[in-house]
Enzyme design. Structure first.
Site, PDB file in Angstrom:
ATOM      1  N   ASP A  24       4.890  12.381  18.720  1.00 13.86           N
ATOM      2  CA  ASP A  24       6.011  11.535  18.423  1.00 13.86           C
ATOM      3  C   ASP A  24       6.079  11.362  16.881  1.00 13.86           C
ATOM      4  OD1 ASP A  24       8.126   9.605  18.572  1.00 13.86           O
ATOM      5  OD2 ASP A  24       6.840   7.806  19.253  1.00 13.86           O
ATOM      6  N   SER A  54       8.206   0.024  14.741  1.00  8.16           N
ATOM      7  CA  SER A  54       7.817   1.801  14.880  1.00  8.16           C
ATOM      8  C   SER A  54       8.224   2.718  13.973  1.00  8.16           C
ATOM      9  CB  SER A  54       8.869   1.979  16.321  1.00  8.16           C
ATOM     10  OG  SER A  54       8.518   3.109  16.767  1.00  8.16           O
ATOM     11  N   HIS A 101      10.659   9.169  18.041  1.00  6.76           N
ATOM     12  CA  HIS A 101      11.736   8.568  18.669  1.00  6.76           C
ATOM     13  C   HIS A 101      12.560   7.360  17.903  1.00  6.76           C
ATOM     14  CE1 HIS A 101       8.532   5.043  19.008  1.00  6.76           C
ATOM     15  NE2 HIS A 101       9.726   4.323  18.866  1.00  6.76           N
TER      16      HIS A 101
END
Length: 513
Positions: free
Chosen positions: A178, A257, A148
């Site tokens: 992911d 992230s 993402h």
């Protein structure tokens, strides 16, 4: 698929999909995929020695070694794209980073409460879409991050801790887990050694290393709060793919992230991926993909160009006290209750039946969905595993040869859009008028490929694919990519169109033939 609707199809490691690789963890699975490539067997950073703790001794609480040995191995990732256009209200059209789910998965800056600002249409130019982190896993420039973080980007800029910048190439992605693998052209880069997430214990100290809010080389610390955590319930039942996260209370925020979760020895044991938050910022808990999954994914991407997803082939739900009482199950209190065995699946071949309760895979106990997913996701089609289950309140075991989504043991090859074997051109205004069409896309330059094998001929005019109207090659490519990234075992384009003679025709194009 959503297991919280009770029944989930075991696809991709069991279920919802694939992402989303095991070097260390796979060694424990009969040394099946030990990777000799030094890029994944990195030694401790120069001059650094790992802490060793005698049994019964108190672990060190000085985190300086772990921090110093890892901050140079974490990079900043900026994603750029050209806006596709603006809607009638003057706001930019939705991008992958404007999905509300990103309040949970490191949302856009400002969190859920921020209001979109009115923008006037202007000349389209490259703009920064997002900011995240990545982890260097080889000296020659391979970097792992979250899918993402880079999804939808047209250009990726990597900034090292010494402020050098590089443009990155996407080697492969796995949306189901992911995970994304990138590559920059550089040598002798600092590498974080990969640790064993399976050996991680609840209560163990961990450090999160990343670039929250754009602040580089930020280190926070916490403990492992839980393992094999599923978080679909926190996202209101939306399936996020294969879920078996390490839960920690280390402070993680937007920008972290894709960064590193490391143990006290400075070994990578997870990739920071999500936070539990109502604001988009840290509110107590964060979640990381364990290296037992990450290393399997990146190894598959490097070796095959695509993730090799093994499927057991059962529809199931978690065993609850209520379900156990209803079915008269007294031998176990938890596990995976088999509702249905899929036809032509590994489970059917092995003789598993509805009503069985799966309690273990090899040496790994299975108490719930997340553990089952994580364990199966370490294997490839063709691998043999031992499934432990309870039937009629007696524990049994059976050897199962795992299969892929097509029901065989073949390895999946990576295909790109060019595998369709043709080019496309929009119809002219004269052609549209003559055929009385509002839009259409004509197949041209047909050669050996999936379209030709499906029977499509040069000159065929596509009207819609899977009920979506197509007007350009970009439309076809987006539909193709969405199908290939989906968790569906059947990856098919259902095409409606006509030939210039006016004859309407329907085709089904199998994308995995």
């Amino acid at each position: 698929m959503n297991i919280y609707g009770k029944i989930a199809l075991m696809a991709c490691g069991v279920a919802m999909a694939s992402s989303a690789i095991t070097v260390v963890a796979v060694d424990k699975l009969e040394n099946k995929y030990s990777v000799s490539d030094a890029s994944y067997r990195s030694e401790a950073p120069s001059g650094g020695a790992f802490y060793t703790v005698a049994q019964g001794a108190t672990p060190p609480t000085d985190f300086t070694h772990a921090a110093e040995s890892t901050i140079n191995g974490v990079v900043s990732i900026k994603s750029y794209a050209t806006p596709r256009g603006y809607n009638g209200y003057g706001n930019q059209q939705q991008t992958p980073f404007s999905d509300p789910l990103f309040d949970f998965f490191f949302g856009s800056p400002g969190g859920r409460g921020s209001r979109p600002q009115q923008q006037q249409p202007k000349e389209k130019a490259e703009q920064q879409m997002g900011l995240g982190s990545g982890v260097i896993i080889s000296k020659d420039g391979y970097i792992v991050t979250n899918n993402h973080v880079i999804d939808g980007a047209e250009r990726l800029e990597i900034t090292l801790n010494d402020n050098r910048t590089f443009n990155a190439k996407v080697i492969g992605t796995d949306p189901a887990t992911d995970v994304a693998l990138l590559k920059i052209e550089a040598e002798n880069l600092p590498v974080i050694p990969i640790g064993d997430s399976d050996a991680l214990k609840v209560g163990e100290w961990v450090l999160a290393v990343g670039n929250p809010f754009g602040f580089t080389s930020t280190v926070t610390t916490g403990i492992v709060s839980a393992k094999a955590r599923s978080i679909s319930s926190a996202t209101h039942g939306r399936a996020l793919g294969i879920e078996s996260y390490i839960q920690t209370d280390a402070a993680v925020n937007p920008g972290n992230s894709g960064g590193a979760l490391v143990n006290i020895n400075g070994e990578l044991i997870g990739i920071n991926t999500a936070i539990y938050s109502q604001t988009g910022n840290y509110a107590g808990y964060s979640f990381a993909i364990p290296t037992s999954i990450v290393t399997k994914i990146i190894t598959d991407i490097k070796q095959f160009g695509a993730v090799q997803r093994a499927i057991l082939g059962v529809a199931f739900e978690e065993l609850t006290p209520q379900l156990a009482k209803e079915k008269g199950i007294t031998a176990v209190n938890d596990g995976i209750y088999v509702r249905e065995v899929v036809e032509r699946s590994a489970a059917m071949e092995a003789g598993l039946q509805p009503g069985d309760v799966i309690v273990g895979i090899g040496d790994y106990p299975v108490h719930g969905t997340a553990q089952l997913q994580e364990t199966i996701n370490k294997y490839r089609p063709g691998d043999k595993i031992t499934v432990k289950y309870v039937r009629d309140n007696k524990e049994k075991s059976v050897t199962v040869t795992l299969r892929n989504s097509q029901g065989d043991t073949k390895m999946t090859k990576a295909d790109d859009f060019s595998a369709l074997g043709c080019a496309f051109k929009p119809l002219s205004a004269e052609q549209l008028r003559e055929l009385q069409l509002g839009s259409g896309l004509q197949v041209t330059g047909l050669k050996d490929g999936k379209f030709k094998r499906a029977g499509i001929k040069d000159g065929f005019i596509i009207l819609d694919i899977n009920n979506a109207r197509v007007k350009s090659q970009d439309d076809v490519e987006q539909i193709y990519n969405a199908i290939m990234k989906s968790d569906d075992s059947d990856k098919v384009m259902f095409i409606t169109g006509i030939y210039p003679t006016g004859r309407k025709v329907y085709y089904a194009v199998d994308l995995v033939d």
